[in-house]
Scaffold this active site. Structure first.
Site, PDB file in Angstrom:
ATOM      1  N   HIS A 197       0.824  -1.219   0.000  1.00  0.00           N
ATOM      2  CA  HIS A 197       0.000   0.000   0.000  1.00  0.00           C
ATOM      3  C   HIS A 197       0.862   1.276   0.000  1.00  0.00           C
ATOM      4  CE1 HIS A 197      -3.652  -2.244   0.423  1.00  0.00           C
ATOM      5  NE2 HIS A 197      -3.285  -2.778   1.569  1.00  0.00           N
TER       6      HIS A 197
ATOM      7  N   ASP B 290      -2.960 -10.527  -2.687  1.00  0.00           N
ATOM      8  CA  ASP B 290      -3.501 -10.098  -1.397  1.00  0.00           C
ATOM      9  C   ASP B 290      -4.988  -9.777  -1.572  1.00  0.00           C
ATOM     10  OD1 ASP B 290      -2.151  -8.807   1.356  1.00  0.00           O
ATOM     11  OD2 ASP B 290      -4.057  -7.875   0.788  1.00  0.00           O
TER      12      ASP B 290
ATOM     13  N   HIS C  53      -6.520  -7.317  -0.345  1.00  0.00           N
ATOM     14  CA  HIS C  53      -6.668  -5.874  -0.506  1.00  0.00           C
ATOM     15  C   HIS C  53      -5.952  -5.432  -1.787  1.00  0.00           C
ATOM     16  CE1 HIS C  53      -6.772  -6.745   3.866  1.00  0.00           C
ATOM     17  NE2 HIS C  53      -7.786  -5.896   3.863  1.00  0.00           N
TER      18      HIS C  53
ATOM     19  N   ASP D  42      -4.496 -13.201   2.918  1.00  0.00           N
ATOM     20  CA  ASP D  42      -5.747 -12.841   3.593  1.00  0.00           C
ATOM     21  C   ASP D  42      -6.999 -13.051   2.742  1.00  0.00           C
ATOM     22  OD1 ASP D  42      -4.673 -10.859   2.051  1.00  0.00           O
ATOM     23  OD2 ASP D  42      -4.691  -9.330   3.610  1.00  0.00           O
TER      24      ASP D  42
END
Length: 439
Positions: free
Chosen positions: A110, A149, A151, A238
């Site tokens: 991120h 991921d 996200h 995740d």
């Protein structure tokens, strides 16, 4: 089993956490380490462990512009995590290992080009620092990143958004339902690099069936077409059905089969917060698959809890794949049309929130559309944490293949901005000179 071993780098960062009770805390990799030792993986001839090196600030400055500076924003743990990724990659480049997996934290996908603080648990983008190190030291050019991921990897996307030599593919839970709220199919890259960013937002509840349909029908054919020198896996765990921060339904077997098919040269750990119930099994499955060993018996004790993917989700995924296949087939035409529409410059204005630091950033990005090179980028950035401690900067990023005209024009724009004096700080990230200069 491969003739060469799998390189494994482990850095749990036992002295670094967002906070004592935060999901991204010291013991996140403790159970994974115990499982690796219990299974005897480090004693297997097909696996070789490496100690992480420490990245230096130059590795970070090739990627990020810190406001006011990087040294005030990052810790030694960030440097070791980035160094661990570089150690893993260099073991592959030197031919000592067939592939390598950096099980390191803090995570990084991120973290964007400009850094005012920490967002999504990330301050330094480990994969980007590793890639730019390889490009500078070993002359690597074409790279593909497959971000797995849950996200969206908005930081990696941002860093390579104007780089046609980097194919960034991210599948993730739909941004309308999960942080960071981005990663939609119309985020394709700047005109210079249109269709080098490929986002695949997936409905909550997507399981192994949907993941492997996308992998088989879309991602692997794209990689075959793009022909990267290296495939990097931003390996977030995740998407697992037990992860407390998301809502997907991937299993350890699903992840292991993904690693087996993808055959990434280097994997770098990102998220994954089901510390006891998922991470030990998922990571062991990935390690065995990357090493070419049998992973068929890796399974979670509570596998019967895994929800089934819905019929509606299956239908959506088939439509998504069909749309993205068409986009990929027409990418050259789409890129020419975008360049013609943009004229001399492409611009976008956006707000970026640093959730871990409580900082809001407003950014104006301008990209030079040049017929002779990738074109330089300027960034005008202003931030403040709830109206106080405001900081601003103006920066130019000069790409590796910049023509002499773009290189001079980028420098002139920063000098002109400094003369006008509107901002607090002024930077030139000159990739051909391998130098971040503060004016």
């Amino acid at each position: 089993m491969s003739a060469k071993p799998l390189g494994l780098v482990f850095f749990p960062a036992f002295d670094w956490a967002i906070s004592p009770s935060h999901p991204e805390r010291e013991e996140r990799l403790l159970y994974t380490r115990d499982q690796i030792v219990e299974e005897g993986l480090l004693d297997m001839p097909g696996i070789r462990e490496y100690k992480p090196s420490m990245a230096d600030y130059k590795d970070i400055e090739r990627v990020h512009i810190g406001v006011p500076n990087l040294r005030s924003l990052i810790t030694d743990a960030h440097l070791v995590s980035a160094g661990g990724a570089i150690t893993a990659a260099e073991s592959v480049i030197r031919g000592e290992t067939a592939r390598a997996f950096a099980l390191v934290r803090p995570p990084g996908h991120h973290a964007m080009r400009v850094v005012h603080g920490t967002r999504g648990f990330c301050t330094v983008n480990m994969e980007a620092a590793m890639i730019e190190h390889l490009r500078q030291q070993y002359g690597i050019k074409k790279v593909a990143i497959v971000d797995t991921d849950v996200h969206h990897g908005d930081g990696s996307q941002d860093i390579f958004y104007n780089d046609p030599d980097t194919l960034f593919i991210s599948f993730h839970q739909d941004g309308r339902t999960l942080y960071p709220g981005t990663g939609f199919t119309d985020e394709l890259g700047t005109p210079n690099a249109l269709c080098s960013t490929v986002n695949l937002p997936l409905p909550p509840g997507t399981g192994d069936e949907g993941l492997h349909y996308i992998l088989d029908q879309l991602i692997l054919p794209m990689l075959d077409d793009f022909k990267p020198e290296l495939v990097i896996n931003s390996a977030g765990q995740d998407n697992h059905y037990t992860d407390p921060l998301a809502n997907m339904a991937i299993t350890a077997q699903g992840y292991a089969r993904l690693a087996d098919k993808l055959k990434a040269d280097i994997a770098v750990l990102e998220g994954g917060y089901s510390i006891e119930d998922a991470l030990p099994y998922v990571n062991v499955g990935i390690i065995l698959a990357m090493a070419g060993l049998d992973y068929s018996k890796v399974s979670e004790p509570d596998i019967t809890r895994c929800p089934r993917q819905s019929v509606a989700t299956t239908a959506y995924i088939k439509r998504l794949v069909q749309e993205r296949q068409e986009m990929w087939r027409n990418r050259e035409q789409l890129r020419r049309q975008a360049i013609a529409r943009a004229g001399d410059f492409w611009q976008r204005k956006r707000g970026i929130y640093y959730d871990d630091s409580g900082i809001s950033e407003q950014q104006l990005e301008s990209v030079r559309i040049c017929p002779h090179c990738h074109g330089y980028v300027t960034l005008a950035t202003e931030s403040g944490d709830y109206g106080i401690n405001a900081k601003s900067a103006f920066a130019a990023i000069i790409p590796r293949n910049a023509c002499s005209h773009c290189r001079q024009e980028a420098r002139d724009r920063v000098l002109r901005a400094k003369k006008q004096g509107r901002f607090d700080y002024y930077f030139i990230q000159d990739k051909p000179a391998d130098h971040l200069e503060e004016l």
